[in-house]
Write a protein that holds these residues in place. Structure first.
Motif, short mmCIF file in Angstrom:
data_model
loop_
_atom_site.label_atom_id
_atom_site.label_comp_id
_atom_site.label_asym_id
_atom_site.label_seq_id
_atom_site.Cartn_x
_atom_site.Cartn_y
_atom_site.Cartn_z
N ALA A 98 41.14 37.18 17.76
CA ALA A 98 42.17 36.45 18.51
C ALA A 98 42.10 36.82 19.99
O ALA A 98 42.24 35.96 20.87
CB ALA A 98 43.55 36.77 17.95
N LEU A 99 41.85 38.09 20.28
CA LEU A 99 41.72 38.53 21.66
C LEU A 99 40.48 37.93 22.32
O LEU A 99 40.51 37.54 23.48
CB LEU A 99 41.65 40.06 21.72
N SER A 100 39.41 37.82 21.55
CA SER A 100 38.18 37.20 22.06
C SER A 100 38.42 35.74 22.42
O SER A 100 37.97 35.25 23.47
CB SER A 100 37.07 37.31 21.01
N GLU A 104 38.15 34.07 26.12
CA GLU A 104 37.30 32.90 26.40
C GLU A 104 38.08 31.81 27.12
O GLU A 104 37.58 31.18 28.06
CB GLU A 104 36.73 32.35 25.09
N LYS A 105 39.32 31.60 26.71
CA LYS A 105 40.15 30.57 27.33
C LYS A 105 40.53 30.94 28.76
O LYS A 105 40.50 30.08 29.66
CB LYS A 105 41.43 30.38 26.49
N GLU A 109 34.04 32.01 32.70
CA GLU A 109 32.79 32.40 33.34
C GLU A 109 32.31 33.76 32.83
O GLU A 109 31.13 33.97 32.58
CB GLU A 109 32.96 32.45 34.87
N TYR A 110 33.24 34.69 32.69
CA TYR A 110 32.88 35.99 32.14
C TYR A 110 32.44 35.86 30.68
O TYR A 110 31.50 36.52 30.23
CB TYR A 110 34.05 36.97 32.23
#
Length: 270
Positions: A98-100, A104-105, A109-110
Motif C-alpha cells: 500500500a505504501l508503494s 508511485e502516485k 518520477e522517483y
C-alpha cells in the motif's frame, strides 16, 4: 557446520536454534556476522560510556525512504518467517505494498527510477539514479509495532544500526534529526567505523572467485522490495523459492554471482 554446532553469528546458541536456514558460507551469513561485530563495537565503546542522543524508544528516524540491499532484506524475511508467523508477515507485506502504491502516485518520477532494471550496469550509473534526494517519508516504517518499537530489531539493517551513533571520518556535516541537529558537534558521542567502511560497501557487490569486475546490485526502499516480490498474490513461500534469494541464503558468493548473471542474461566475463 552441523545443526548442533554453535551458530556462525557468535550468539552462543546452536545453529538449529539460531539461524537454521542460513548457510554459514553465504552472503547472508556474511552480513549477519557484520551485524554482530557492529553490535559488539557499540556495546564496548558507546553504550553506557557516551552521551548518546539516540535513546531507547525513539523512532524519529523511522520515517525515511532509506534504502537497503537485497541481502539485508532476505535476512529480514528469514527472521519474519521464523519468528513472526505467516499472518503477521502478510499484514506487514500488505502495508508495504500500500505504501508503494501511494509512493508511485505521489512521486511518479522517483518511482520510475525504482522500476528501471540496472542489472549489469556500472556503479556510476547506479549512483546517478540513487534515491538520496527523495522527499521525506511521512508514513512510519512498516516494521514498527503498535507501541512504536522495531519489530525486526535483531535483524535491523546497517543504516538503522549506525544512524546517529556511528560515523566515518570523511563524512560531511549534516543534520541527523531534531535531537542531533549538528552531526559534527556530536562526533564525540559516536563510534568511528572507518575500519568497516569497505566491508559495509561490499555488501551487495559480488565477485567471481573473489576477484575481477564486481557485480553491483542496487538498493531499494523496503516497501519496494515488498512490492517486487509479493505483488499479484505471490506468497512468502514463493519468495524463498526465488533462485536469487535461495542463493543469498543457501549458496556462496560465487554461486550467487552466477545465478544473478544467468537470471538477468548477463554474459560472464572471461
Amino acid at each position: 557446520m552441523g545443526r548442533n554446532d554453535l551458530c556462525f553469528c557468535g550468539s552462543g546458541k546452536k545453529q538449529k536454534k539460531c539461524h537454521p536456514n542460513i548457510n554459514e558460507d553465504s552472503v547472508a551469513a556474511k552480513i549477519i556476522k557484520l551485524y554482530t561485530q557492529l553490535s559488539k563495537e557499540l556495546e564496548e565503546n558507546v553504550y553506557g560510556k557516551k552521551n548518546i542522543k539516540c535513546q531507547k524508544g525513539c523512532n524519529a528516524c523511522c520515517k525515511d525512504y532509506f534504502a537497503i540491499n537485497e541481502v539485508e532484506f532476505a535476512v529480514i524475511m528469514d527472521y519474519l518467517y521464523n519468528n513472526c508467523g505467516i499472518e503477521k508477515t502478510n499484514i506487514i507485506i500488505k502495508k508495504a505494498i500500500a505504501l508503494s502504491e501511494k509512493f508511485e502516485k505521489n512521486n511518479p518520477e522517483y518511482y520510475k527510477q525504482l522500476e528501471e532494471n540496472i542489472a549489469g550496469k556500472n556503479i556510476n550509473y547506479m549512483v546517478r539514479i540513487n534515491l538520496e534526494n527523495m522527499p521525506e517519508q511521512q508514513e512510519e516504517c512498516v516494521f514498527l509495532d503498535e507501541d512504536g518499537a522495531c519489530g525486526i530489531y535483531n535483524v535491523r539493517p546497517i543504516i538503522c544500526r549506525t544512524h546517529g551513533i556511528c560515523y566515518y571520518s570523511d563524512d560531511a556535516e549534516h543534520k541527523i534529526c531534531d535531537k542531533i541537529p549538528s552531526y559534527m558537534n556530536n562526533k564525540d558521542n559516536m563510534l568511528d567505523i572507518d575500519e568497516y567502511k569497505m566491508e559495509i560497501a561490499s555488501v551487495g557487490n559480488y565477485r567471481k572467485n573473489g576477484k575481477g569486475v564486481a557485480l553491483f546490485r542496487r538498493k531499494y526502499p523496503i516497501f519496494y522490495f515488498m512490492k517486487i516480490y509479493f505483488e499479484n498474490g505471490r506468497t512468502v513461500a514463493d519468495y524463498f523459492k526465488h533462485p536469487v534469494i535461495h542463493n543469498i541464503l543457501h549458496g556462496n558468493e560465487e554461486m550467487l554471482y552466477d545465478c544473478i548473471c544467468n537470471f538477468n542474461g548477463i554474459r560472464l566475463k572471461k
